[in-house]
Motif scaffolding. Sequence first.
Motif, short mmCIF file in Angstrom:
data_model
loop_
_atom_site.label_atom_id
_atom_site.label_comp_id
_atom_site.label_asym_id
_atom_site.label_seq_id
_atom_site.Cartn_x
_atom_site.Cartn_y
_atom_site.Cartn_z
N THR A 211 38.57 9.02 7.61
CA THR A 211 39.02 8.46 8.88
C THR A 211 38.57 9.38 10.00
O THR A 211 38.15 10.52 9.75
CB THR A 211 40.55 8.30 8.90
N THR A 212 38.65 8.90 11.23
CA THR A 212 38.30 9.69 12.41
C THR A 212 39.50 9.74 13.34
O THR A 212 40.13 8.72 13.62
CB THR A 212 37.10 9.09 13.14
N LEU A 213 39.82 10.95 13.80
CA LEU A 213 40.94 11.15 14.71
C LEU A 213 40.40 11.38 16.12
O LEU A 213 39.65 12.33 16.36
CB LEU A 213 41.78 12.34 14.28
N PHE A 214 40.75 10.51 17.05
CA PHE A 214 40.46 10.70 18.47
C PHE A 214 41.70 11.32 19.11
O PHE A 214 42.81 10.84 18.87
CB PHE A 214 40.13 9.37 19.16
N ALA A 215 41.52 12.37 19.92
CA ALA A 215 42.68 13.04 20.51
C ALA A 215 42.37 13.48 21.92
O ALA A 215 41.24 13.86 22.25
CB ALA A 215 43.08 14.24 19.66
N VAL A 224 49.80 15.33 23.19
CA VAL A 224 48.59 14.80 22.57
C VAL A 224 48.69 13.28 22.47
O VAL A 224 49.68 12.74 21.97
CB VAL A 224 48.36 15.41 21.17
N THR A 225 47.66 12.62 22.98
CA THR A 225 47.49 11.18 22.76
C THR A 225 46.43 11.01 21.69
O THR A 225 45.31 11.51 21.83
CB THR A 225 47.05 10.48 24.06
N GLY A 226 46.79 10.36 20.60
CA GLY A 226 45.86 10.27 19.48
C GLY A 226 45.66 8.86 18.98
O GLY A 226 46.48 7.96 19.24
N ALA A 227 44.57 8.67 18.26
CA ALA A 227 44.29 7.37 17.63
C ALA A 227 43.41 7.62 16.42
O ALA A 227 42.49 8.46 16.47
CB ALA A 227 43.59 6.43 18.61
N VAL A 228 43.69 6.93 15.33
CA VAL A 228 42.85 7.04 14.13
C VAL A 228 42.02 5.77 14.02
O VAL A 228 42.52 4.66 14.18
CB VAL A 228 43.70 7.26 12.87
N LYS A 229 40.73 5.97 13.77
CA LYS A 229 39.78 4.86 13.73
C LYS A 229 38.95 4.97 12.44
O LYS A 229 38.70 6.07 11.93
CB LYS A 229 38.84 4.90 14.93
N ILE A 320 48.88 11.50 9.75
CA ILE A 320 48.34 12.05 10.99
C ILE A 320 49.18 11.60 12.18
O ILE A 320 49.54 12.41 13.05
CB ILE A 320 46.86 11.62 11.17
N ARG A 321 49.52 10.32 12.21
CA ARG A 321 50.38 9.83 13.30
C ARG A 321 51.75 10.52 13.27
O ARG A 321 52.31 10.83 14.32
CB ARG A 321 50.56 8.31 13.16
N GLN A 322 52.25 10.73 12.07
CA GLN A 322 53.54 11.40 11.94
C GLN A 322 53.48 12.82 12.49
O GLN A 322 54.40 13.28 13.17
CB GLN A 322 53.95 11.43 10.46
N PHE A 323 52.37 13.53 12.21
CA PHE A 323 52.23 14.88 12.74
C PHE A 323 52.17 14.86 14.26
O PHE A 323 52.78 15.70 14.92
CB PHE A 323 50.96 15.54 12.17
N ILE A 324 51.42 13.91 14.83
CA ILE A 324 51.29 13.83 16.29
C ILE A 324 52.66 13.59 16.93
O ILE A 324 53.01 14.22 17.95
CB ILE A 324 50.29 12.73 16.69
N THR A 325 53.45 12.71 16.33
CA THR A 325 54.80 12.46 16.86
C THR A 325 55.65 13.73 16.82
O THR A 325 56.32 14.08 17.79
CB THR A 325 55.48 11.34 16.05
#
Length: 357
Positions: A211-215, A224-229, A320-325
């Motif tokens: 996966t790719t993490l945009f941050a 941090v604003t993140g998105a996984v693509k 990954i989303r959980q870590f960002i939160t």
Amino acid sequence: MANSPAPALVLRDGDRDELVSWTRSTTIRAGLAVRARIVLLAAEGIANARIASEVGTTTVSVWKWRNRYIEAGLAGLADAPRAGRPKRVDDERIITATLTVPPKKYGVTHWSSRLLAGHLKIGNATVARAWRKYGVQPWRSETFKFSTDPELVGKVTDVVGLYLAPPENAIVLCVDEKSQIQALDRTAPMLPMRIGDVEKRTHDYKRHGTTTLFAALEIATGHVTGAVKPKHRRQEFLSFLRQLDRAYPEPELHLVMDNYATHKTPEVKDWLDKHPRFHVHFTPTSGSWLNLVEVWFSIIDKQAIRRGVFTSVKDLNAKIRQFITGWNDRKHAFVWTKTADEILMKANHKPTSETRH
């Protein structure tokens, strides 16, 4: 005669306590402790042969240290200076050899202390002392890369200026992607950490995709604003820009980004032209380390990804989303301290190193 009885040795005032302390010390040299025992036994009137037997030496040695004490007291029990020129260690020769590539006959890329010691015909401890003294560490190696960007000075000054003095009523966001993050699942369950034992995991694993993490890191707060693509293309980057547009609907946004081709496609440029409150600041070529989001990427890698177990890409994305939160709940500001002049001065390395000492 060496074995003839001798009168009891008369100790000087205050010497008995000092001699006794020598025999009990755990740090004094063994030879000095033996001499102290000899003198103390002689002071009790014990025969020289018996003293020699008790301390494990010869009667000749007992006579020697009795006489040395009679002549000079405690000072007489110390080792006498040896004749001849003191040994001289040539540190310059050691360091010069260390900084020279080993001869081809050894088939190695760098010196070890034992190999160099054998080459110079000296002790390896001597080599190690010289290395510590001058801070030479042949076993270590690091990487470097010089930026060839013709706008290096301008870009460094621009980005660092944003960090040290951000524009008023604007937000500075460090934007980048962490691509090809693997969803790795171990072939056996991990063994948890226990008292006296570290966590253990198998060396082999199963791959379940990437996966790719945009941050985007807001340096003033650390948010941090993140998105996984699934992929790392202009489409995904444009989608992330739109996400930032929604997350920050009003203020001016200054984006610090590297020179990756996805960031400069015609579609991305057109979108930025239509959104004038987005101001892009590019880091120099080979200078993405100036982007503070890289620091945050190293944090998520160490704390959530590197030792993680992921049964699928979906599981990886969720964690990954959980870590960002969790990160945004405990976030902190990222403070830049180096000025542009300090960075440029350090980047201007000398082409060769001097070996004079």
